[in-house]
Design a protein around this motif. Structure first.
Motif, mmCIF file in Angstrom:
data_model
loop_
_atom_site.group_PDB
_atom_site.id
_atom_site.type_symbol
_atom_site.label_atom_id
_atom_site.label_comp_id
_atom_site.label_asym_id
_atom_site.label_seq_id
_atom_site.Cartn_x
_atom_site.Cartn_y
_atom_site.Cartn_z
ATOM 1 N N PHE A 161 -5.994 -38.227 1.441
ATOM 2 C CA PHE A 161 -5.692 -39.606 1.052
ATOM 3 C C PHE A 161 -4.190 -39.820 0.857
ATOM 4 O O PHE A 161 -3.678 -40.892 1.129
ATOM 5 C CB PHE A 161 -6.429 -39.979 -0.234
ATOM 6 N N GLY A 162 -3.522 -38.788 0.344
ATOM 7 C CA GLY A 162 -2.142 -39.000 -0.068
ATOM 8 C C GLY A 162 -1.114 -38.746 1.010
ATOM 9 O O GLY A 162 0.003 -39.249 0.938
ATOM 10 N N LEU A 163 -1.486 -37.950 2.024
ATOM 11 C CA LEU A 163 -0.498 -37.515 3.008
ATOM 12 C C LEU A 163 0.304 -38.645 3.652
ATOM 13 O O LEU A 163 1.529 -38.591 3.666
ATOM 14 C CB LEU A 163 -1.180 -36.660 4.073
ATOM 15 N N PRO A 164 -0.395 -39.708 4.160
ATOM 16 C CA PRO A 164 0.409 -40.748 4.818
ATOM 17 C C PRO A 164 1.407 -41.410 3.882
ATOM 18 O O PRO A 164 2.531 -41.700 4.271
ATOM 19 C CB PRO A 164 -0.641 -41.749 5.304
ATOM 20 N N SER A 165 1.006 -41.635 2.620
ATOM 21 C CA SER A 165 1.898 -42.395 1.750
ATOM 22 C C SER A 165 2.963 -41.521 1.107
ATOM 23 O O SER A 165 3.878 -42.042 0.475
ATOM 24 C CB SER A 165 1.106 -43.150 0.690
ATOM 25 N N LEU A 166 2.851 -40.183 1.279
ATOM 26 C CA LEU A 166 3.925 -39.343 0.752
ATOM 27 C C LEU A 166 5.224 -39.611 1.495
ATOM 28 O O LEU A 166 6.308 -39.334 1.014
ATOM 29 C CB LEU A 166 3.556 -37.863 0.863
ATOM 30 N N ARG A 167 5.090 -40.179 2.704
ATOM 31 C CA ARG A 167 6.297 -40.497 3.479
ATOM 32 C C ARG A 167 6.862 -41.850 3.081
ATOM 33 O O ARG A 167 7.952 -42.207 3.490
ATOM 34 C CB ARG A 167 5.968 -40.530 4.974
ATOM 35 N N LEU A 168 6.079 -42.622 2.335
ATOM 36 C CA LEU A 168 6.487 -43.990 2.031
ATOM 37 C C LEU A 168 6.965 -44.096 0.586
ATOM 38 O O LEU A 168 6.930 -43.134 -0.151
ATOM 39 C CB LEU A 168 5.295 -44.931 2.251
ATOM 40 N N SER A 169 7.381 -45.295 0.205
ATOM 41 C CA SER A 169 7.842 -45.464 -1.164
ATOM 42 C C SER A 169 6.634 -45.441 -2.105
ATOM 43 O O SER A 169 5.484 -45.559 -1.685
ATOM 44 C CB SER A 169 8.605 -46.774 -1.315
ATOM 45 N N GLY A 170 6.929 -45.288 -3.397
ATOM 46 C CA GLY A 170 5.895 -45.042 -4.402
ATOM 47 C C GLY A 170 4.775 -46.051 -4.443
ATOM 48 O O GLY A 170 3.630 -45.686 -4.689
ATOM 49 N N VAL A 171 5.074 -47.329 -4.175
ATOM 50 C CA VAL A 171 4.044 -48.349 -4.317
ATOM 51 C C VAL A 171 2.903 -48.133 -3.321
ATOM 52 O O VAL A 171 1.756 -48.426 -3.623
ATOM 53 C CB VAL A 171 4.619 -49.767 -4.147
ATOM 54 N N ILE A 216 -4.751 -47.800 7.975
ATOM 55 C CA ILE A 216 -3.468 -48.479 8.223
ATOM 56 C C ILE A 216 -2.311 -47.595 7.765
ATOM 57 O O ILE A 216 -1.302 -47.448 8.453
ATOM 58 C CB ILE A 216 -3.407 -49.830 7.470
ATOM 59 N N LEU A 217 -2.466 -46.998 6.596
ATOM 60 C CA LEU A 217 -1.390 -46.155 6.081
ATOM 61 C C LEU A 217 -1.139 -44.963 7.002
ATOM 62 O O LEU A 217 -0.020 -44.490 7.129
ATOM 63 C CB LEU A 217 -1.714 -45.663 4.671
ATOM 64 N N TRP A 218 -2.217 -44.481 7.634
ATOM 65 C CA TRP A 218 -2.053 -43.358 8.559
ATOM 66 C C TRP A 218 -1.311 -43.798 9.820
ATOM 67 O O TRP A 218 -0.424 -43.101 10.298
ATOM 68 C CB TRP A 218 -3.410 -42.765 8.969
ATOM 69 N N ILE A 219 -1.703 -44.972 10.385
ATOM 70 C CA ILE A 219 -1.186 -45.283 11.721
ATOM 71 C C ILE A 219 -0.054 -46.301 11.731
ATOM 72 O O ILE A 219 0.805 -46.268 12.597
ATOM 73 C CB ILE A 219 -2.319 -45.763 12.670
ATOM 74 N N ARG A 220 -0.035 -47.258 10.799
ATOM 75 C CA ARG A 220 1.001 -48.276 10.838
ATOM 76 C C ARG A 220 1.317 -48.751 9.431
ATOM 77 O O ARG A 220 0.946 -49.849 9.021
ATOM 78 C CB ARG A 220 0.543 -49.457 11.706
ATOM 79 N N PRO A 221 2.033 -47.892 8.674
ATOM 80 C CA PRO A 221 2.191 -48.157 7.243
ATOM 81 C C PRO A 221 2.914 -49.456 6.920
ATOM 82 O O PRO A 221 2.774 -49.966 5.823
ATOM 83 C CB PRO A 221 2.968 -46.939 6.734
ATOM 84 N N GLN A 222 3.696 -49.987 7.834
ATOM 85 C CA GLN A 222 4.396 -51.232 7.479
ATOM 86 C C GLN A 222 3.486 -52.445 7.639
ATOM 87 O O GLN A 222 3.911 -53.565 7.384
ATOM 88 C CB GLN A 222 5.676 -51.398 8.298
ATOM 89 N N GLY A 223 2.240 -52.232 8.087
ATOM 90 C CA GLY A 223 1.307 -53.341 8.228
ATOM 91 C C GLY A 223 1.602 -54.163 9.463
ATOM 92 O O GLY A 223 2.403 -53.778 10.312
ATOM 93 N N LEU A 224 0.948 -55.324 9.561
ATOM 94 C CA LEU A 224 1.118 -56.152 10.747
ATOM 95 C C LEU A 224 2.543 -56.685 10.857
ATOM 96 O O LEU A 224 3.159 -56.652 11.909
ATOM 97 C CB LEU A 224 0.138 -57.340 10.695
ATOM 98 N N LYS A 256 9.749 -52.291 8.127
ATOM 99 C CA LYS A 256 9.526 -50.862 8.290
ATOM 100 C C LYS A 256 10.476 -50.112 7.362
ATOM 101 O O LYS A 256 11.688 -50.255 7.458
ATOM 102 C CB LYS A 256 9.794 -50.470 9.738
ATOM 103 N N GLU A 257 9.921 -49.381 6.413
ATOM 104 C CA GLU A 257 10.799 -48.657 5.501
ATOM 105 C C GLU A 257 10.277 -47.234 5.294
ATOM 106 O O GLU A 257 10.255 -46.714 4.202
ATOM 107 C CB GLU A 257 10.931 -49.392 4.167
ATOM 108 N N VAL A 258 9.831 -46.630 6.387
ATOM 109 C CA VAL A 258 9.288 -45.278 6.298
ATOM 110 C C VAL A 258 10.419 -44.298 6.018
ATOM 111 O O VAL A 258 11.452 -44.327 6.682
ATOM 112 C CB VAL A 258 8.587 -44.885 7.601
ATOM 113 N N GLU A 259 10.210 -43.470 5.005
ATOM 114 C CA GLU A 259 11.201 -42.429 4.754
ATOM 115 C C GLU A 259 10.830 -41.241 5.634
ATOM 116 O O GLU A 259 9.903 -40.514 5.360
ATOM 117 C CB GLU A 259 11.175 -42.006 3.280
ATOM 118 N N ARG A 260 11.555 -41.083 6.722
ATOM 119 C CA ARG A 260 11.273 -39.936 7.604
ATOM 120 C C ARG A 260 11.633 -38.652 6.873
ATOM 121 O O ARG A 260 12.736 -38.523 6.349
ATOM 122 C CB ARG A 260 12.099 -40.051 8.878
ATOM 123 N N LEU A 261 10.717 -37.714 6.878
ATOM 124 C CA LEU A 261 11.007 -36.489 6.142
ATOM 125 C C LEU A 261 11.167 -35.320 7.102
ATOM 126 O O LEU A 261 10.579 -35.309 8.144
ATOM 127 C CB LEU A 261 9.883 -36.200 5.164
#
Lengths: 351, 295
Positions: free
Chosen positions: A116-126, B278-286, B290-295
């Motif tokens: 559940f958490g993996l995708p959002s670990l790349r994103l900001s906290g919200v 959505i979070l898996w494939i397109r986290p910024q939504g429709l 886009k503010e993905v922190e590339r790690l």
């Protein structure tokens, strides 16, 4: 708690497990009192103690996750549920020994958490907050639907815990098992915090860019925090199942997850003392409110919402006036106490 | 096929309520970076206040509705002034928890005053089905859909053409820049809360008129999350579209997937599964940034 070697050969980075003599003796004394004292208490108090101890263990996981690493999860109770149901499944359906099942339940929970958490670990906290919220909803629904695992929508009975033929039919004995796991969990937690990994978690929480510039591995650190935090949740959930001898789906609902977050905020974010003090608070205050409510009012339809309202009010007031929790109040008291003794000693030295 | 059209239309109508409530959620997030977990409770208490006004003042549902919006605005300003303003520089976690705390307090007030039983608005619209040619819908759904459209169009025009709307958009796009040209941020935050309270109360009154009032109405607040993620956390247009999509997913999920999979309650869970996907494939939504922190 204290290792004699430590005194002569301090850790390379100079951080002992517990910083002061007071804390070391205090921790040893508390454990000793709990071990001996619990054997003389009545069932009701042992049950309260066991609940507090299990919640402390779960709270360490959430505190590591949210307090130290800054990854906020509103699904901690649901992950406790994952641990509880998988452990029950391992023991009853697969016939594995209890200790092995407890550890495996922790691992399974860590994996589910990552899912559940993996995708959002790349994103900001919200995003992580919303993702964990979704996890809470989905997992709770899963518990109600997946009858191959949970047997009934309300949960499944698990009977009395037993290890290698020894049955924990005395609840005071089961408390000792829980205490052992929680103390071990506490040692691991403290150890993690003083290690480079633990401190890079806090660095990443506060200044992600600077932490990265200094060569810390963001992804690895977040992953470890996420997996470890959920391992604690799974283990605590499994222990909770055998404490009640029934894995109740209702015990892992959204409100319980919120309670877990409130627990670490009221206790104190990012510290072991915070997890323990918060657990004491979150278990005893509702108990006390129930008692007071039953004395003063006889209308049950008033007591429950009133309790809820007081709980909400406490959350808001704590965040406004003591946002760093009881652990800070505790530290302030200890420092005051220490300074007082120190003052007296200097006075004696002078005279 | 009638079954499908029925579900689809129902989904769009329910989704329009989500869109409207999500507007408030996104607005608060854009203005102050606060995730408002009390949105559902605002919706719930708005509906209860309206119900109380209807029975106490005998002014009919539309009159009571307008009065409710005024009262809710006052409450929103109080919440912002007394609690949220003091939390302006607090960490995300504390702010989230404080909105959860406010939600819990509102819920306990509703339980104390009105109790957990289902209450109903007086029937003020004659409930006749309307024939849309391919499907028949209850007239109250049409009213609700039109009300949602009016509210969203109204706020759209407000943001586009008024000075206050411009100031709010400025603050939402960059707090630092807005503050440096003299935008009073705290007033913008208060206004965002007022708008959120108004759309929530409107959503609450509409749902209350359709299905009756229970404390469970607050669940609408969290059903908005999938819409918000699908649309993009900071995109009002995206969220509006996504609200309707989520409504449709919910209805179709509840209608068809239950027959196929034999699982009950899939309707309410399906949007959250969509959220995770959505979070898996397109986290910024429709339509979000886009503010993905590339790690």
């Amino acid at each position: 708690m204290k290792q004699s070697a430590e005194k002569h050969h301090p850790m390379p980075n100079g951080l002992p497990l517990l910083e002061t003599q007071f804390e070391r003796y205090g921790a040893a004394a508390i454990i000793l009192v709990l071990v001996v004292g619990s054997q003389f208490l009545s069932g009701y108090y042992v049950s309260l103690l066991t609940t507090i101890t299990i919640f402390s263990l779960a709270a360490m996981g959430l505190n590591l996750l949210s307090g130290n690493a800054g990854l906020i999860s509103i699904a901690h109770a649901a992950f406790m549920g994952v641990g509880a149901f998988t452990a029950a499944w391992f023991v009853i359906d697969m016939g594995l020994p209890l200790l092995l099942a407890l550890l495996l339940a922790g691992f399974v929970t860590a994996v589910v958490g990552l899912l559940f958490g993996l995708p959002s670990l790349r994103l900001s906290g919200v995003y992580l907050i919303l993702a964990t919220f979704a996890a809470q909803v989905i997992l709770y629904w899963f518990f109600e639907q997946a009858l191959w695992l949970t047997k009934s929508p309300d949960g499944r009975p698990v009977g009395i815990a037993s290890i290698a033929g020894f049955h924990f039919d005395d609840s005071a004995h089961y408390f000792l098992l829980v205490l052992a796991f929680t103390v071990a969990g506490g040692v691991v937690y403290l150890n993690l915090l003083r290690s480079g990994l633990g401190r890079s978690m806090e660095a990443i929480r506060d200044r992600p860019v600077v932490a990265q510039l200094m060569g810390m591995n963001l992804q690895k650190t977040k992953l470890v925090a996420f997996a470890t935090g959920h391992f604690y949740a799974g283990l605590a959930g499994a222990l909770y199942g055998w404490h009640l001898q029934f894995v109740a789906t209702e015990a892992f609902n959204l409100m319980r997850s919120i309670e877990m977050l409130v627990l670490i905020i009221i206790g104190g974010l990012g510290s072991l003392a915070g997890a323990v003090l918060g657990a004491i608070f979150i278990v005893l205050v509702p108990e006390f409110l129930d008692m007071a409510g039953n004395r003063l009012l006889d209308d049950v339809s008033v007591i429950a919402p009133l309790r809820l309202g007081i709980f909400g009010l406490l959350v808001v007031l704590f965040l406004l006036y003591e946002p760093r929790g009881l652990a800070r109040s505790w530290r302030k008291t200890v420092h005051l106490f220490n300074n007082q003794i120190f003052k007296n000693q200097t006075k004696q030295n002078r005279s | 096929m009638d079954y499908f059209w029925g579900l689809l239309i129902n989904g769009i109508l329910v989704g329009s309520i989500y869109s409207m409530v999500a507007l408030g959620f996104v607005l608060i997030y854009k203005a102050s970076k606060v995730l408002n977990f009390a949105q559902g409770e605002l919706l719930m208490i708005g509906a209860y206040i309206c119900l109380e006004l209807v029975y106490q003042l005998q002014i009919g549902v539309p009159g009571a509705f307008l009065l409710t919006l005024v009262l809710m605005s006052v409450m929103a300003i109080l919440i912002e002034r007394l609690v949220l303003r003091r939390m302006m520089n607090a960490p995300v976690m504390s702010v989230v928890m404080v909105t959860i705390g406010i939600g819990i307090i509102l819920r306990s007030i509703v339980l104390l005053v009105w109790g957990p039983i289902t209450l109903h608005f007086p029937a003020w619209i004659r409930d006749v089905p309307v024939d849309l040619g391919f499907v028949r819908v209850s007239v109250i759904y049409i009213y609700s859909f039109v009300t949602c459209l009016i509210f969203m169009a109204g706020f759209g025009l407000f943001f586009r053409y008024t000075r206050t709307g411009l100031v709010m958009r400025a603050a939402a796009s960059s707090q630092v820049a807005a503050r440096s040209v003299g935008v009073p941020l705290h007033r913008v935050f208060a206004l965002a809360w007022v708008v959120a309270a108004i759309v929530s109360a409107a959503g609450g009154v509409i749902t209350g008129n359709i299905a009756g009032l229970t404390p469970e109405l607050s669940a609408y607040g969290v059903r908005v999350f999938p819409a918000v993620i699908l649309g993009g956390l900071d995109s009002i247009v995206g969220t509006t579209i996504a609200g309707v999509i989520i409504g449709v997913i919910e209805e179709l999920g509840g209608g068809y997937l239950r027959d196929w999979t034999g699982l009950s309650g899939l309707g309410t869970v399906a949007p959250f599964i969509v959220l995770i996907i959505i979070l898996w494939i397109r986290p910024q939504g429709l339509m979000g940034t886009k503010e993905v922190e590339r790690l």
